[in-house]
Motif scaffolding. Structure first.
Motif, PDB file in Angstrom:
ATOM      1  N   UNK A   1       0.831  -1.209   0.000  1.00  0.00           N
ATOM      2  CA  UNK A   1       0.000   0.000   0.000  1.00  0.00           C
ATOM      3  C   UNK A   1       0.863   1.256   0.000  1.00  0.00           C
ATOM      4  N   UNK A   2       2.026   1.205   0.601  1.00  0.00           N
ATOM      5  CA  UNK A   2       2.915   2.376   0.567  1.00  0.00           C
ATOM      6  C   UNK A   2       3.463   2.611  -0.838  1.00  0.00           C
ATOM      7  N   UNK A   3       3.765   1.543  -1.554  1.00  0.00           N
ATOM      8  CA  UNK A   3       4.222   1.679  -2.938  1.00  0.00           C
ATOM      9  C   UNK A   3       3.117   2.303  -3.782  1.00  0.00           C
ATOM     10  N   UNK A   4       1.894   1.828  -3.599  1.00  0.00           N
ATOM     11  CA  UNK A   4       0.756   2.405  -4.315  1.00  0.00           C
ATOM     12  C   UNK A   4       0.564   3.871  -3.931  1.00  0.00           C
ATOM     13  N   UNK A   5       0.741   4.171  -2.660  1.00  0.00           N
ATOM     14  CA  UNK A   5       0.588   5.552  -2.188  1.00  0.00           C
ATOM     15  C   UNK A   5       1.636   6.468  -2.809  1.00  0.00           C
ATOM     16  N   UNK A   6       2.868   5.985  -2.930  1.00  0.00           N
ATOM     17  CA  UNK A   6       3.914   6.805  -3.559  1.00  0.00           C
ATOM     18  C   UNK A   6       3.553   7.105  -5.010  1.00  0.00           C
ATOM     19  N   UNK A   7       3.071   6.093  -5.713  1.00  0.00           N
ATOM     20  CA  UNK A   7       2.677   6.305  -7.106  1.00  0.00           C
ATOM     21  C   UNK A   7       1.528   7.303  -7.186  1.00  0.00           C
ATOM     22  N   UNK A   8       0.583   7.159  -6.290  1.00  0.00           N
ATOM     23  CA  UNK A   8      -0.552   8.080  -6.261  1.00  0.00           C
ATOM     24  C   UNK A   8      -0.079   9.502  -5.961  1.00  0.00           C
ATOM     25  N   UNK A   9       0.851   9.648  -5.035  1.00  0.00           N
ATOM     26  CA  UNK A   9       1.402  10.974  -4.715  1.00  0.00           C
ATOM     27  C   UNK A   9       2.127  11.558  -5.929  1.00  0.00           C
ATOM     28  N   UNK A  10       2.899  10.742  -6.618  1.00  0.00           N
ATOM     29  CA  UNK A  10       3.585  11.201  -7.832  1.00  0.00           C
ATOM     30  C   UNK A  10       2.559  11.662  -8.857  1.00  0.00           C
ATOM     31  N   UNK A  11       1.484  10.903  -9.024  1.00  0.00           N
ATOM     32  CA  UNK A  11       0.436  11.287  -9.968  1.00  0.00           C
ATOM     33  C   UNK A  11      -0.139  12.660  -9.622  1.00  0.00           C
ATOM     34  N   UNK A  12      -0.394  12.899  -8.344  1.00  0.00           N
ATOM     35  CA  UNK A  12      -0.958  14.181  -7.910  1.00  0.00           C
ATOM     36  C   UNK A  12       0.036  15.308  -8.149  1.00  0.00           C
ATOM     37  N   UNK A  13       1.289  15.094  -7.760  1.00  0.00           N
ATOM     38  CA  UNK A  13       2.317  16.125  -7.955  1.00  0.00           C
ATOM     39  C   UNK A  13       2.531  16.418  -9.432  1.00  0.00           C
ATOM     40  N   UNK A  14       2.597  15.385 -10.222  1.00  0.00           N
ATOM     41  CA  UNK A  14       2.796  15.516 -11.671  1.00  0.00           C
ATOM     42  C   UNK A  14       1.650  16.302 -12.299  1.00  0.00           C
ATOM     43  N   UNK A  15       0.440  15.913 -11.972  1.00  0.00           N
ATOM     44  CA  UNK A  15      -0.742  16.565 -12.526  1.00  0.00           C
ATOM     45  C   UNK A  15      -0.807  18.037 -12.122  1.00  0.00           C
ATOM     46  N   UNK A  16      -0.556  18.320 -10.866  1.00  0.00           N
ATOM     47  CA  UNK A  16      -0.586  19.703 -10.389  1.00  0.00           C
ATOM     48  C   UNK A  16       0.479  20.544 -11.089  1.00  0.00           C
ATOM     49  N   UNK A  17       1.657  19.976 -11.247  1.00  0.00           N
ATOM     50  CA  UNK A  17       2.758  20.699 -11.895  1.00  0.00           C
ATOM     51  C   UNK A  17       2.426  20.979 -13.361  1.00  0.00           C
TER      52      UNK A  17
END
Length: 136
Positions: free
Chosen positions: A3-19
């Motif tokens: 779940x932490x690996x999935x969370x990191x990917x999800x966080x990257x997705x959010x950061x990427x999208x916002x940027x």
């Protein structure tokens, strides 16, 4: 996948999208929070993803300074948006989450870069995050 690996990917997705969309991280977090409320099956990854994105947002200037200091020959603006998001997640874990060993943060970031970005990204991410961890 943990779940932490999935969370990191999800966080990257959010950061990427916002940027990419030039949106404030706080706004992107609210939007993702609404989406998460509609997808209870993904709750396990949401809690840590929210912690990462909130942490990156709270410490963005410090994280970017550390990244810039260790990304020899690369400015933040010159970095691919995806690599920048991955490195920010890893840098936050190294500098602000004592529950995650530096080696795990680096390994997870390198794995994300290998899966999501270019062939050269893994080495670049590894070099920057290893230098941040060493100088911490």
């Amino acid at each position: 996948m943990s779940s932490r690996t999935k969370a990191r990917k999800r966080a990257v997705d959010i950061l990427y999208s916002a940027d990419l969309r030039e949106r404030a991280l706080a706004d992107a977090l609210v939007e993702e929070s609404q989406r998460a409320a509609q997808q209870p099956a993904r709750e396990g990854s949401w809690v840590y993803a929210r912690e990462i994105v909130s942490g990156v947002d709270a410490h963005l200037a410090e994280l970017d300074a550390a990244i810039t200091a260790h990304a020899h020959g690369w400015t933040l603006e010159r970095m691919p948006v995806l690599d920048r998001a991955i490195i920010r997640v890893g840098a936050w874990e190294i500098l602000h989450n004592d529950e995650v060993p530096d080696g795990v943060a680096i390994s997870e970031a390198v794995q994300l870069a290998a899966e999501l970005s270019t062939d050269d990204s893994g080495g670049f991410v590894n070099g920057v995050l290893s230098a941040i961890a060493r100088d911490r």
